[in-house]
Scaffold this motif. Structure first.
Motif, PDB file in Angstrom:
ATOM      1  N   THR A  61      46.110  40.350  37.317  1.00 27.48           N
ATOM      2  CA  THR A  61      45.332  41.176  36.398  1.00 27.48           C
ATOM      3  C   THR A  61      45.800  42.624  36.407  1.00 27.48           C
ATOM      4  O   THR A  61      45.829  43.278  35.374  1.00 27.48           O
TER       5      THR A  61
ATOM      6  N   THR B 220      47.266  34.258  38.226  1.00 28.14           N
ATOM      7  CA  THR B 220      47.473  35.196  37.128  1.00 28.14           C
ATOM      8  C   THR B 220      47.127  36.624  37.570  1.00 28.14           C
ATOM      9  O   THR B 220      45.992  36.914  37.934  1.00 28.14           O
TER      10      THR B 220
ATOM     11  N   TYR C  25      44.913  39.395  41.539  1.00 28.75           N
ATOM     12  CA  TYR C  25      45.079  38.201  40.710  1.00 28.75           C
ATOM     13  C   TYR C  25      43.775  37.423  40.631  1.00 28.75           C
ATOM     14  O   TYR C  25      42.912  37.532  41.499  1.00 28.75           O
ATOM     15  N   ARG C  26      43.635  36.654  39.540  1.00 26.40           N
ATOM     16  CA  ARG C  26      42.398  35.913  39.281  1.00 26.40           C
ATOM     17  C   ARG C  26      42.179  34.814  40.311  1.00 26.40           C
ATOM     18  O   ARG C  26      43.085  34.026  40.586  1.00 26.40           O
ATOM     19  N   ALA C  27      40.978  34.742  40.831  1.00 27.61           N
ATOM     20  CA  ALA C  27      40.628  33.709  41.806  1.00 27.61           C
ATOM     21  C   ALA C  27      40.535  32.336  41.151  1.00 27.61           C
ATOM     22  O   ALA C  27      40.851  31.326  41.780  1.00 27.61           O
ATOM     23  N   ILE C  28      40.153  32.293  39.883  1.00 27.66           N
ATOM     24  CA  ILE C  28      39.916  31.018  39.214  1.00 27.66           C
ATOM     25  C   ILE C  28      41.183  30.165  39.111  1.00 27.66           C
ATOM     26  O   ILE C  28      41.137  28.951  39.245  1.00 27.66           O
ATOM     27  N   ASP C  29      42.330  30.805  38.876  1.00 24.83           N
ATOM     28  CA  ASP C  29      43.572  30.019  38.801  1.00 24.83           C
ATOM     29  C   ASP C  29      44.525  30.341  39.952  1.00 24.83           C
ATOM     30  O   ASP C  29      45.570  29.719  40.088  1.00 24.83           O
ATOM     31  N   ASN C  30      44.153  31.325  40.755  1.00 26.30           N
ATOM     32  CA  ASN C  30      44.894  31.662  41.970  1.00 26.30           C
ATOM     33  C   ASN C  30      46.333  32.109  41.709  1.00 26.30           C
ATOM     34  O   ASN C  30      47.176  32.006  42.584  1.00 26.30           O
TER      35      ASN C  30
ATOM     36  N   MET D  18      34.627  38.779  36.674  1.00 28.09           N
ATOM     37  CA  MET D  18      35.788  38.039  37.117  1.00 28.09           C
ATOM     38  C   MET D  18      35.992  38.306  38.611  1.00 28.09           C
ATOM     39  O   MET D  18      35.940  39.448  39.058  1.00 28.09           O
ATOM     40  N   VAL D  19      36.225  37.250  39.337  1.00 27.00           N
ATOM     41  CA  VAL D  19      36.504  37.361  40.771  1.00 27.00           C
ATOM     42  C   VAL D  19      38.017  37.444  40.961  1.00 27.00           C
ATOM     43  O   VAL D  19      38.771  36.692  40.351  1.00 27.00           O
ATOM     44  N   GLU D  20      38.441  38.390  41.807  1.00 31.28           N
ATOM     45  CA  GLU D  20      39.867  38.570  42.064  1.00 31.28           C
ATOM     46  C   GLU D  20      40.165  38.452  43.549  1.00 31.28           C
ATOM     47  O   GLU D  20      39.306  38.697  44.395  1.00 31.28           O
ATOM     48  N   HIS D  21      41.402  38.093  43.836  1.00 32.60           N
ATOM     49  CA  HIS D  21      41.966  38.166  45.183  1.00 32.60           C
ATOM     50  C   HIS D  21      43.041  39.235  45.120  1.00 32.60           C
ATOM     51  O   HIS D  21      43.423  39.674  44.031  1.00 32.60           O
TER      52      HIS D  21
END
Length: 87
Positions: A80, A78, A71-76, A1-4
């Motif tokens: 984690t 959520t 937070y998750r990069a995919i939905d920008n 999972m990619v995170e920001h």
């Protein structure tokens, strides 16, 4: 999972509940980023996972602490995990 991540402090970002919306910003003049806490969000003091009540007691104190919100990069949006850096 990619995170920001948002690097912030407990004085400019508060986390009132363990789930729901959260307004985070890196500084008082920085734009606000709206993120979402879920039942799967993890809370840490340093490298140690803690229950939300313990996290809140430390992060909500009168002394400001550095905080990193991942937070998750995919939905920008959520979240984690949230880490408060307390000594």
């Amino acid at each position: 999972m990619v995170e920001h991540a948002v690097e912030t402090t407990s004085t400019v970002t508060s986390i009132p509940t363990a789930s729901g919306a959260l307004a985070a910003r890196s500084c008082t003049e920085c734009p606000t980023r709206y993120l979402t806490l879920t039942s799967e969000t993890k809370f840490y003091v340093g490298r140690t996972a803690v229950p939300f009540a313990e996290f809140k007691a430390i992060a909500g104190g009168t002394r400001g602490h550095s905080m990193t919100i991942f937070y998750r990069a995919i939905d920008n949006s959520t979240i984690t995990r949230v880490v408060v850096w307390a000594d």
